[in-house]
Design a protein around this motif. Structure first.
Motif, short mmCIF file in Angstrom:
data_model
loop_
_atom_site.label_atom_id
_atom_site.label_comp_id
_atom_site.label_asym_id
_atom_site.label_seq_id
_atom_site.Cartn_x
_atom_site.Cartn_y
_atom_site.Cartn_z
N ALA A 124 109.35 28.01 -1.11
CA ALA A 124 109.42 27.75 -2.55
C ALA A 124 109.09 29.02 -3.34
CB ALA A 124 108.47 26.63 -2.93
N GLU A 125 108.11 29.77 -2.89
CA GLU A 125 107.74 31.02 -3.57
C GLU A 125 108.85 32.05 -3.41
OE1 GLU A 125 105.73 33.78 -5.85
OE2 GLU A 125 105.42 31.63 -5.66
N GLN A 126 109.47 32.12 -2.25
CA GLN A 126 110.59 33.03 -2.05
C GLN A 126 111.73 32.69 -2.98
OE1 GLN A 126 111.45 32.66 2.13
NE2 GLN A 126 110.12 34.37 2.68
N GLN A 127 112.00 31.39 -3.15
CA GLN A 127 113.07 30.96 -4.04
C GLN A 127 112.75 31.31 -5.49
OE1 GLN A 127 113.92 26.77 -3.96
NE2 GLN A 127 115.85 27.03 -5.06
N ARG A 128 111.50 31.11 -5.92
CA ARG A 128 111.10 31.47 -7.29
C ARG A 128 111.25 32.97 -7.52
NH1 ARG A 128 107.29 27.40 -6.48
NH2 ARG A 128 105.70 28.86 -5.76
N GLN A 129 110.85 33.77 -6.54
CA GLN A 129 110.98 35.22 -6.69
C GLN A 129 112.44 35.64 -6.73
OE1 GLN A 129 108.59 37.41 -3.94
NE2 GLN A 129 106.68 36.83 -4.93
N ARG A 131 113.71 34.79 -10.18
CA ARG A 131 113.18 35.74 -11.17
C ARG A 131 113.91 37.08 -11.05
NH1 ARG A 131 107.24 36.54 -10.43
NH2 ARG A 131 107.90 38.00 -8.84
N VAL A 165 104.94 37.04 0.40
CA VAL A 165 105.55 35.75 0.10
C VAL A 165 105.32 34.86 1.32
CG1 VAL A 165 107.69 34.56 -0.41
CG2 VAL A 165 107.26 36.83 -1.36
N THR A 166 104.70 33.70 1.10
CA THR A 166 104.34 32.88 2.24
C THR A 166 105.14 31.60 2.35
OG1 THR A 166 102.58 31.86 0.94
CG2 THR A 166 101.98 33.77 2.30
N THR A 167 105.66 31.08 1.25
CA THR A 167 106.37 29.81 1.32
C THR A 167 107.82 29.98 0.90
OG1 THR A 167 105.87 29.18 -0.95
CG2 THR A 167 104.23 28.58 0.72
#
Length: 133
Positions: free
Chosen positions: A86-91, A94, A82-84
């Motif tokens: 926003a991606e951490q928040q999406r994961q 989920r 996970v690099t961003t």
């Protein structure tokens, strides 16, 4: 997939073939307070796997073995980093959705198997308190 045992449960989450790549165990101990203790049982379970096992064990009120596949679609997130933010928040969103679905679909089975009412999300203390009154 879920298996209910006499006093515990086994849940596999992922996509594709059901493999036992990573298994975490969460259980209540006399020393863990309100939050179950979690540990790696098999493979390299991620911290998210341990956190999921802890939350599910607490919500369902039983010791829980949580197995996840190594694909990017699993709760553990696979090998992709996970690099961003926003991606951490999406994961995280989920993961929370998957956990809610697991509790929603397993609650009736747990009630029938373990008796005493549906899991309350408080580690079973509400059902225990109701039983003693």
């Amino acid at each position: 997939h879920a298996l209910l045992f006499a006093k515990s449960a086994f849940v596999w989450l992922g996509s594709g073939d059901a493999k036992l790549d990573k298994v975490a165990l969460a259980t209540q101990t006399p020393y863990s307070g309100a939050t179950p203790t979690a540990t790696h049982v098999l493979g390299g379970s991620t911290e998210r796997d341990l956190a999921s096992a802890t939350r599910l064990s607490k919500k369902l009120g039983v010791p829980l073995f949580l197995a996840t596949s190594s694909t990017g679609d699993s709760v553990g997130g696979g090998a992709a980093a996970v690099t961003t933010a926003a991606e951490q928040q999406r994961q995280a969103q989920r993961q929370a959705l998957v956990e809610r679905a697991v509790v929603h679909f397993l609650a009736p089975a747990f009630e029938a198997h373990f008796g005493g009412g549906a899991p309350s999300g408080d580690g079973g203390t509400a059902a225990a308190a109701a039983a003693t009154q």
